[in-house]
Motif scaffolding. Structure first.
Motif, PDB file in Angstrom:
ATOM      1  N   GLY A 180      38.965  21.446  60.880  1.00 42.56           N
ATOM      2  CA  GLY A 180      37.915  20.412  60.829  1.00 42.56           C
ATOM      3  C   GLY A 180      36.756  20.631  59.892  1.00 42.56           C
ATOM      4  N   ASN A 200      39.833  15.775  60.678  1.00 42.05           N
ATOM      5  CA  ASN A 200      38.847  16.164  61.925  1.00 42.05           C
ATOM      6  C   ASN A 200      37.500  16.295  61.622  1.00 42.05           C
ATOM      7  OD1 ASN A 200      41.672  15.939  63.449  1.00 42.05           O
ATOM      8  ND2 ASN A 200      41.955  18.114  62.847  1.00 42.05           N
ATOM      9  N   ALA A 201      36.567  16.239  62.533  1.00 42.76           N
ATOM     10  CA  ALA A 201      35.109  16.594  62.418  1.00 42.76           C
ATOM     11  C   ALA A 201      35.186  17.895  63.187  1.00 42.76           C
ATOM     12  CB  ALA A 201      34.322  15.450  63.201  1.00 42.76           C
ATOM     13  N   CYS A 210      38.007  18.212  69.159  1.00 41.71           N
ATOM     14  CA  CYS A 210      39.357  18.684  69.687  1.00 41.71           C
ATOM     15  C   CYS A 210      38.949  19.842  70.237  1.00 41.71           C
ATOM     16  CB  CYS A 210      40.225  18.782  68.538  1.00 41.71           C
ATOM     17  SG  CYS A 210      40.727  17.361  67.700  1.00 41.71           S
ATOM     18  N   SER A 256      40.565  11.313  60.906  1.00 41.87           N
ATOM     19  CA  SER A 256      41.482  11.794  62.049  1.00 41.87           C
ATOM     20  C   SER A 256      40.721  11.891  63.108  1.00 41.87           C
ATOM     21  CB  SER A 256      42.039  13.263  61.867  1.00 41.87           C
ATOM     22  OG  SER A 256      43.165  13.321  62.762  1.00 41.87           O
ATOM     23  N   SER A 257      40.697  13.074  64.094  1.00 46.27           N
ATOM     24  CA  SER A 257      39.944  12.968  65.314  1.00 46.27           C
ATOM     25  C   SER A 257      38.593  13.484  65.106  1.00 46.27           C
ATOM     26  CB  SER A 257      40.615  13.960  66.308  1.00 46.27           C
ATOM     27  OG  SER A 257      42.146  13.230  66.802  1.00 46.27           O
ATOM     28  N   HIS A 300      37.462  22.562  54.843  1.00 45.41           N
ATOM     29  CA  HIS A 300      36.555  22.961  56.108  1.00 45.41           C
ATOM     30  C   HIS A 300      35.246  22.965  55.321  1.00 45.41           C
ATOM     31  CE1 HIS A 300      40.198  24.910  58.384  1.00 45.41           C
ATOM     32  NE2 HIS A 300      40.476  23.490  58.194  1.00 45.41           N
ATOM     33  N   THR A 337      35.028  16.345  53.341  1.00 48.94           N
ATOM     34  CA  THR A 337      36.155  17.075  53.519  1.00 48.94           C
ATOM     35  C   THR A 337      37.368  16.503  52.848  1.00 48.94           C
ATOM     36  OG1 THR A 337      36.581  16.368  55.505  1.00 48.94           O
ATOM     37  CG2 THR A 337      35.588  18.788  55.362  1.00 48.94           C
ATOM     38  N   CYS A 368      45.084  10.009  66.938  1.00 53.12           N
ATOM     39  CA  CYS A 368      43.987  10.862  66.699  1.00 53.12           C
ATOM     40  C   CYS A 368      43.187  10.077  68.017  1.00 53.12           C
ATOM     41  CB  CYS A 368      43.262  10.606  65.581  1.00 53.12           C
ATOM     42  SG  CYS A 368      42.595   8.716  65.400  1.00 53.12           S
ATOM     43  N   MET A 391      36.887  21.151  65.367  1.00 56.11           N
ATOM     44  CA  MET A 391      38.152  21.608  65.942  1.00 56.11           C
ATOM     45  C   MET A 391      37.595  23.141  66.534  1.00 56.11           C
ATOM     46  SD  MET A 391      41.468  22.007  66.605  1.00 56.11           S
ATOM     47  CE  MET A 391      41.879  20.581  65.440  1.00 56.11           C
TER      48      MET A 391
END
Length: 782
Positions: A311, A334-335, A361, A357-358, A264, A289, A417, A337
């Protein structure tokens, strides 16, 4: 007034008032944390600036970051205690380029290992992502990285074969990545060692639909003996030696080398009783990350999703916290979260690309869900189901937003994702985003709890590129009423219809979007998705699917080269499908009861309309050419003489899809407009190249006699190259295709139209006349 607009007005008013009571702190890589934090004497780290907030007397603090890269040695944590009741802005000073990096920069002394490979001693934490001069390089892998390969940039059936394992040496610490057997996302494993000639695997918890690995789509990385291609690298964790097969034309002695480190970068963490409030982060670049696919993954009710709740930016229990005008790239997971209780928080005006990933979210806590079942096969017994509507507590995102973001090239590692993910949330606004180049859905809603979302003005295309059985927009609705056994579920909804909308309380609105999925459905409302209103959308390729849900309305939509796909409907579903423009017949599967109202739709021809009316639908529907204004340039409004107007269709704007930010409009990829497979094209197009094969229409009595045809319809295979995929499926020159997927192929346009409906499956059954004999072939399409 829309809640998002009202919220922005109020927030701006508060900001204007607070500016007179503001304190500015300045941070620079050239500063010193012992400084006062002024423009002339800046601090060195953001941590020092956060620590000063408590001692500031003003009600608003702005931390200005001066140009440079800030390599963080731990996540920048912002909690209610550190804010001490103040609002906070963190932003780049006068738009100077600022990067917050979760990585480390390495200064290495290289020496030769052999003719092709260099090595260097490294210290510090282990890492799984390596960047040279800003470009990520692949770990040593089998098969080698192939930028043109559709899945995982290259896969091989023998990736875990005994022969491969035998010659790979020590594989402990290597990773196995594979698609789900049914292509519903991906699985990821760490190899603990080799037992009896087979890999001993740990992992596979990243997908909520357990299965074996896909036989073909799999690859192995992080094995030293696979270090055999320029650009690959391998880290020996025991000896702490980094091995590199340098890319061509690289001067390794002057190269910038960065590696991933933290999972993170910024954590906004409060509680549902004391949330983090009024933090704005703007004009910042987030990078480096670490990959997270082997971390703890949580099942999200009965959706197909497991998720890592983290994320580059984590918002956990926040109010009015915003990331704006920022950039997220070169991330392992993730970017953003947004987890648990969050109100009025979101992401706007940001560019998210090249991540593992996503993108964004919105994920609530399962403790807020009444009678929460975890896993597809599970169901709370009727006698124990809580009959109270709505959530149990406030631990979920409410009135949050993802707005005017450019999202593309995501899911580089994880294939389950999406661009925007919504689970256990309410009233989420997803507006004016452009989303493309994604392995699965562009936008996904995982359950019916608790609805009220608005999905509008998005441009979503190049989706479901590496997986299958999905849509550009996808949803599930495996809520309290839903049971995996259809007979059981039929009896439940008949005897207890009150269960249906206990979770899906508020209508989800999908309007004024443009969706394109060439490997599935443009919009896929799967497994019980209920309480949707879908209108004023352009479906560019895959059409619209409704499966096992209730209270869905689809009206005033345009279906290009496709149609409506009703699958497995309930009696008394309450569904409405009206005033839509279609270019193909309906594609029903296990539908006996056709909802509340299916009517006033425009079909492309009389035969398709009659087929629909045979099911006692579409009594007032019609057929004919919709007469689009300028389809070659993406304007699918219809002209005044269109028969669609008679049925009640109304034009809607065609110039408001996707990002509105001018900088994004300049760089965003443009959707490709399909060639319309309509009656006019059927008349004009006599031949074409189809999947690399030259084909043409049957021509008159001569062809009928020569090929022994029953009529003058069909598609003649003129020439099939020996190395073509269709040749490998058994198709030969001078074959005549007379049907595909149980539909007649009267001409080349019809054949292509059928292919587009099932292209994502990878196969198509065709009926062929060869030497006056009828054969059935299963063609591989990809």
């Amino acid at each position: 007034m829309h809640y998002r607009i009202l919220g922005l007005l109020l927030f701006n008013l508060i900001t204007l008032v607070a500016d007179s009571h503001a304190q500015n702190l300045y941070v620079s890589p050239a500063g010193n944390d012992a400084n006062a934090g002024t423009l002339q004497a800046p601090l060195k780290t953001p941590f020092a600036a956060i620590a000063k907030i408590k001692r500031v007397s003003q009600s608003k603090v702005t931390i200005f970051l001066r140009r440079g890269i800030y390599y963080l040695n731990k996540p920048l944590k912002i909690d209610p205690e550190s804010l001490n009741g103040k609002s906070l802005n963190i932003e780049a000073y006068k738009n100077e380029p600022v990067t917050l990096s979760a990585g480390r920069k390495l200064a290495l002394k290289w020496e030769k290992h052999n003719q092709n490979i260099l090595k260097a001693k490294v210290s510090g934490n282990h890492f799984e992502m390596l960047f040279i001069n800003g470009k990520q390089l692949p770990m040593a892998r089998y098969p080698n990285f192939d930028s043109t390969a559709r899945v995982f940039n290259g896969t091989a059936e023998d990736a875990l074969s005994p022969a491969r394992i035998a010659k790979s040496g020590d594989m402990a610490g290597a990773y196995v990545h594979a698609l789900h057997k049914s292509e519903w996302g991906s699985f990821h494993y760490r190899i603990k060692g080799i037992k009896n000639g087979e890999a001993d695997l740990e992992g596979g918890w990243q997908n909520n639909r357990p299965s074996t690995l896909h036989l073909q789509h799999r690859f192995v990385e992080n094995v030293f003996t696979d270090l055999d291609a320029p650009g690959e690298w391998f880290l020996d964790k025991k000896s702490q030696l980094l091995y590199l097969y340098p890319p061509q034309n690289l001067n390794i002695n002057t190269a910038d080398i960065e590696v991933s480190n933290l999972k993170h970068i910024i954590e906004l963490v409060g509680t549902d009783k004391q949330p983090v409030k009024n933090v704005i982060i703007s004009n910042v670049r987030f990078e480096h990350t670490e990959r997270t696919f082997m971390e703890h993954y949580e099942p999200l009710l009965r959706s197909d999703w497991m998720i890592y709740r983290g994320g580059a930016v984590l918002m956990e229990n926040s109010e009015n916290c915003v990331v704006k005008d920022s950039e997220f790239t070169n991330l392992g997971g993730n970017a953003v979260m947004i987890s648990g209780y969050n109100v009025g928080s979101g992401v706007t005006g940001s560019h998210i690309y090249n991540i593992g990933s996503s993108a964004i979210c919105f994920i609530g806590d399962s403790s807020a869900v009444r009678s929460a079942a975890i896993g597809y096969e599970n169901f709370i017994p009727l006698s124990k189901i809580d009959r109270t509507p709505g959530p149990k507590n406030n631990k979920y995102p409410l009135k949050c937003f993802a707005e005017d973001n450019l999202i593309h090239n995501i899911g580089k590692t994880e294939k389950q994702c999406t661009g925007v993910q919504i689970e256990m949330a309410s009233e989420i606004l997803v507006s004016h985003n452009t989303i493309y180049q994604v392995p699965r859905a562009g936008i996904n809603i995982g359950d019916g709890a608790w609805g009220g979302h608005i999905i509008e003005h998005n441009d979503v295309f190049e989706t479901v590129l590496e997986t299958g059985d999905h849509g550009a927009f996808n949803s599930w609705g495996r809520d309290r009423f839903w049971h995996p056994d259809r007979k059981t579920m039929d009896s439940i909804v008949v005897s207890h219809p009150e269960l249906i909308l206990l979770d899906a309380q508020k209508t989800v609105i999908i309007r004024n979007n443009r969706f394109r999925c060439d490997h599935g459905w443009d919009v896929d409302l799967d497994d019980g998705s209920s309480n949707y209103h879908i209108y004023n959308n352009v479906f560019m390729s895959g059409g619209l699917k409704f499966r096992e849900g209730f209270q869905r309305i689809a009206e005033n939509n345009i279906f290009l080269n496709n149609s409506f796909h009703p699958h497995v409907w309930f009696k008394n579903s309450g569904d409405i499908f009206r005033k839509n423009i279609l270019m193909r017949p309906y594609f029903p599967i296990l539908v006996k009861d056709w909802g509340k109202k299916i009517d006033y739709n425009l079909f492309p021809n009389e035969n398709d309309l009659k087929n629909a009316q045979a099911n006692k639908t579409d009594a007032h529907s019609s057929f004919g050419d919709a007469i689009f204004m300028d389809p070659k340039n993406g304007n699918y409004q219809v002209k005044s003489e269109s028969p669609a107007f008679v049925l009640g269709f109304k034009n809607f704007p065609m110039d408001q899809f996707g990002v509105q930010k001018e900088a994004f409009k300049k760089i965003a990829r443009k959707v490709s407009y399909p060639v319309l497979l309509n009656a006019a094209l059927e008349k004009d197009m006599q031949e074409m190249t189809w999947l690399g094969v030259k084909i043409r229409n049957v021509r008159g009595l001569g062809d009928r006699s020569a090929f022994g045809l029953p009529d003058e319809k069909g598609v003649v295979i003129v020439n099939v190259p020996s190395d073509n995929i269709l040749a490998k499926s058994g198709l030969q020159s001078n074959d005549v295709i007379i049907s595909a997927n149980k539909e007649k192929t009267d001409n080349v346009v019809r054949l292509e139209a059928i292919r587009q409906q099932i292209n994502w499956t990878g196969q198509m059954d065709v009926e062929v006349l060869r030497n006056q004999q009828t054969l059935t072939l299963k063609l591989n399409l990809k």
